[in-house]
Structures are given as C-alpha cells and as structure tokens.
Design a protein around this motif. Structure first.
Motif, PDB file in Angstrom:
ATOM      1  N   LEU A 187       0.826  -1.207   0.000  1.00 34.97           N
ATOM      2  CA  LEU A 187       0.000   0.000   0.000  1.00 34.97           C
ATOM      3  C   LEU A 187       0.863   1.259   0.000  1.00 34.97           C
ATOM      4  O   LEU A 187       0.503   2.273  -0.595  1.00 34.97           O
ATOM      5  CB  LEU A 187      -0.919  -0.006   1.227  1.00 34.97           C
ATOM      6  N   VAL A 188       2.024   1.181   0.706  1.00 34.95           N
ATOM      7  CA  VAL A 188       2.944   2.313   0.701  1.00 34.95           C
ATOM      8  C   VAL A 188       3.484   2.538  -0.704  1.00 34.95           C
ATOM      9  O   VAL A 188       3.541   3.674  -1.201  1.00 34.95           O
ATOM     10  CB  VAL A 188       4.099   2.075   1.700  1.00 34.95           C
ATOM     11  N   LYS A 189       3.877   1.429  -1.361  1.00 39.10           N
ATOM     12  CA  LYS A 189       4.412   1.546  -2.718  1.00 39.10           C
ATOM     13  C   LYS A 189       3.368   2.072  -3.694  1.00 39.10           C
ATOM     14  O   LYS A 189       3.697   2.757  -4.663  1.00 39.10           O
ATOM     15  CB  LYS A 189       4.943   0.198  -3.183  1.00 39.10           C
ATOM     16  N   GLN A 190       2.096   1.764  -3.432  1.00 41.43           N
ATOM     17  CA  GLN A 190       1.010   2.254  -4.295  1.00 41.43           C
ATOM     18  C   GLN A 190       0.576   3.668  -3.931  1.00 41.43           C
ATOM     19  O   GLN A 190      -0.345   4.209  -4.533  1.00 41.43           O
ATOM     20  CB  GLN A 190      -0.189   1.304  -4.204  1.00 41.43           C
ATOM     21  N   GLN A 191       1.260   4.242  -2.911  1.00 38.93           N
ATOM     22  CA  GLN A 191       0.951   5.582  -2.414  1.00 38.93           C
ATOM     23  C   GLN A 191      -0.474   5.668  -1.889  1.00 38.93           C
ATOM     24  O   GLN A 191      -1.104   6.733  -1.901  1.00 38.93           O
ATOM     25  CB  GLN A 191       1.190   6.634  -3.504  1.00 38.93           C
ATOM     26  N   VAL A 192      -0.973   4.551  -1.417  1.00 40.29           N
ATOM     27  CA  VAL A 192      -2.279   4.525  -0.768  1.00 40.29           C
ATOM     28  C   VAL A 192      -2.126   4.777   0.722  1.00 40.29           C
ATOM     29  O   VAL A 192      -2.991   5.364   1.368  1.00 40.29           O
ATOM     30  CB  VAL A 192      -2.975   3.159  -1.021  1.00 40.29           C
ATOM     31  N   LEU A 193      -1.000   4.351   1.294  1.00 40.50           N
ATOM     32  CA  LEU A 193      -0.719   4.486   2.709  1.00 40.50           C
ATOM     33  C   LEU A 193       0.504   5.377   2.905  1.00 40.50           C
ATOM     34  O   LEU A 193       1.520   5.201   2.226  1.00 40.50           O
ATOM     35  CB  LEU A 193      -0.460   3.106   3.329  1.00 40.50           C
ATOM     36  N   ASN A 194       0.409   6.353   3.818  1.00 39.04           N
ATOM     37  CA  ASN A 194       1.556   7.185   4.185  1.00 39.04           C
ATOM     38  C   ASN A 194       1.589   7.351   5.691  1.00 39.04           C
ATOM     39  O   ASN A 194       0.771   6.776   6.413  1.00 39.04           O
ATOM     40  CB  ASN A 194       1.511   8.538   3.462  1.00 39.04           C
ATOM     41  N   ARG A 195       2.530   8.192   6.172  1.00 41.91           N
ATOM     42  CA  ARG A 195       2.706   8.338   7.611  1.00 41.91           C
ATOM     43  C   ARG A 195       1.486   8.954   8.290  1.00 41.91           C
ATOM     44  O   ARG A 195       1.221   8.707   9.472  1.00 41.91           O
ATOM     45  CB  ARG A 195       3.945   9.185   7.915  1.00 41.91           C
TER      46      ARG A 195
END
Length: 371
Positions: free
Chosen positions: A327-335
C-alpha cells in the motif's frame, strides 16, 4: 512347494520342479551329493527355465521341454568338466529352476514422506502407493546378480530392493514434473507411464522386466488438502451473489424480530452492510476505487500483527506488514494515514507506530516543494 523325483538305484533319474506357492522365483534342485546319472530325464515345464551351474559358473540352459541328459545336450557342461572321451556318470552339477511367469500385483509404497517444493504451498510432504508386475527375462543374469547360492528365492527376498528402485524413480518423476500439488490426482496415468519407462533399465540390469506399473494414490497432509479445497471454493465464489445471499438472510432474520417494520429495516441495513463489508474486505484498495472484484487471499499466518487502514474514509483490512508495504508503494498508505490494531484505544497516524517504521525506509522521501 512340491518336489517330485524318482530314484533308480541310488541315483536320481528324473529332475523336475513343481511349484504351488505362486511366489517362488528360483529353486535349486536338491539331491544327495549333487550327483546326476547319465541319461537322467530333465523336465522343464511351461513358465520355467532350467540352468545348470558348475562350481559357481553358469553352464547349459534349458527352456520348456523334456531332455535326456548326456554330452549332446550338455555341451557347455561337458567342456567345463573336460569330458573329452565320453560322459562321466554320475556327474555333479547344480540345477536351478527359474520361473519366467509374470509375478502380478506386487505392492509398493513410500515408507517415509517425500518432500517436494510447490509454487503455492512451499515445501510439501506427499506419500504414494500402488502395484507393479515383473518377470525374469534373463535367468543366468538373475541368478548371478541376485540369487547367489540361495536354495530358494521368492518375491519376498527381492521386494524391498525393487520398492527402493520404484520410490527413487517416483521421487525423480514427481520432482521433475513441476505439477501443482492439487493436479497429481488427475495425472496418475501420466506419472505411471513416465516412471514405468524409467524403470526398464533398472530391472534389466538384474535380468528382469517390469511389465506393469500403476500409482494408485498420492496423498498429502490434511492441512494442505483443506487449504486446497478452500482456495478452490474461493475461486468459484460470485461476490455479487454472495452479497445478495447475505442480504436475503438478514431480511429473514429481521422478519422474525418482534420490533416489526423498524426492526426489519435495521436488520436489512445491517445485513447489506455486512455483505458489503465482506465484499470490500476481499478487494484490494486500488480495485475498490475501480469497482473491480478480486479473489480472496488466504488468512494471515498466526502471530502476525494486523492493521486496519482508513482509505478514502472507509475502513479497510486487516493487513499484515507485507501488504502494508504494498500500500505504501502504491501511495495509498503514508505516515499520516490513520491505522488501528488490536490494543489501540483509537485510530492513530501510521507514522507514530514503532513497528511500522520499516515501511518508510524502503521508499524515498517526498520531493521538496519548489519555491
């Protein structure tokens, strides 16, 4: 086992062997001092070969028929004995009767589990069993390589050695087939034919021929079998029909609620929401945005920390660390994304969780704003 011989005087006149055990491969004809009289009768029945052995060396071989033993039909033995001026009577020689019939329905099986690598399930242990048939095609080779000096040799004496050959070939064939583990059952005939061809040279080295080979069953651990069944069912699930089914069941439950129409409405809403949530949980975040359904994935391994994630104002998950990294790589999840796990009193930013810090070390920081 039956042994019939007739004596004239002190020497044996007739040499023959009758077997009623159905499992004797080789029998050494016994008589006092190994002495055979000149012009003795040798009877070799159908399905037999008689082999004369002189001091450990194979001499003359007789196929089915009745023979009078003399220098004319014992040319090799005569040479070995050095009978230059006539037949010596009596003479000493060992006579082996070798069965050349098919020995049917011999059983084989794996003593220990065979370890294979499967693309989906990783390291898997399997077991197998079946039947095979064989016959002796070269009696002298079989006596020399296998029987030795045994008086009687049955299928029991050689079964373990043959099973070892079969299991080795089975392991090679299954390992090289690269079949998915669930496809073994539908390819038993193909595997049997492959192993059958592999074993021909192995058996031929002992003067034998494998005439039939079958794999009857290939089994796997119950937990792997259960997982295969569950994955098979998931692949067949129609999510739209599943949603309607859940909604229908919720309506039935609401209709039985004493609160009447209001209760029915609440029950219907809860049923639809539950079905929608189930459908949503079985979809990837990117697929939810596109309105596409994807097959469900297996449950996480025990002991993993699972997080729920707020995506576009909707609860999603739970996800393990590997899925969160995607999800981080898909820019769906961030800090700044809100997450929750078991034990937290409320939703918190993902960047505040110590066990999630590794997610950000694998991706570059955002570009600085241009002035």
């Amino acid at each position: 086992m039956g042994l019939f011989s007739k004596l004239r005087g002190e020497f044996i006149d007739i040499i023959e062997f009758l077997d009623n055990t159905q499992d004797t491969i080789v029998y050494r004809f016994e008589r006092h001092g190994n002495e055979i009289k000149n012009n003795a009768k040798l009877i070799v029945r159908e399905g037999q070969t008689a082999v004369f052995v002189n001091e450990g060396q194979v001499a003359d071989i007789f196929t089915p028929g009745t023979y009078t033993l003399n220098t004319e039909n014992l040319p090799i033995l005569s040479t070995l004995k050095g009978w230059k001026y006539g037949f010596n009577s009596p003479f000493k020689a060992e006579v082996y009767f070798v069965s050349t019939k098919n020995f049917l329905d011999q059983k084989w099986g794996t003593k220990n589990a065979i370890i294979l690598s499967d693309n989906r399930f990783g390291i898997v242990e399997i077991r197998a069993f079946g039947i095979y048939s064989f016959k002796i095609t070269d009696a002298p080779v079989f006596i020399r390589e296998i029987v030795g000096t045994n008086q009687s040799f049955t299928t029991r004496h050689i079964s373990e050695q043959l099973k070892s050959i079969i299991v080795t070939r089975f392991s090679d064939a299954t390992g090289e087939s690269n079949l998915p583990i669930e496809n073994y059952a539908s390819n038993l005939n193909e595997l049997s034919e492959t192993i059958f061809s592999y074993m021909q040279s192995d058996f031929a080295a002992y003067g034998m021929e494998v005439t039939k080979f079958l794999i009857e069953n290939i089994s796997m651990p119950e937990d792997v079998k259960k997982e295969i069944f569950e994955l098979s069912r998931l692949e067949k699930i129609d999510l739209d029909k599943l949603t309607k089914l859940k909604a229908a069941k919720a309506m039935e439950a609401a209709a039985e609620n004493p609160s009447g129409t209001a209760g029915m409405g609440v029950g219907l809403g809860a049923g639809i929401a539950m079905a929608q949530q189930m459908t949503q949980n079985m979809m990837n975040p990117s697929d939810r945005q596109n309105g596409q359904n994807t097959p469900a994935t297996p449950p996480p391994l025990p002991g993993e920390t699972l997080y729920y994630v707020a995506i576009n104002g909707q609860q999603s998950g739970p996800y393990n660390l590997a899925r969160l990294l995607e999800l981080v790589k898909q820019q769906v999840l961030n800090r700044d994304s809100l997450v929750w796990k078991n034990g937290l009193p409320e939703w918190v930013p993902a960047g505040e969780q110590a066990d999630l810090q590794s997610l950000w070390t694998t991706t570059p920081p955002p570009l600085p704003k241009q002035k």
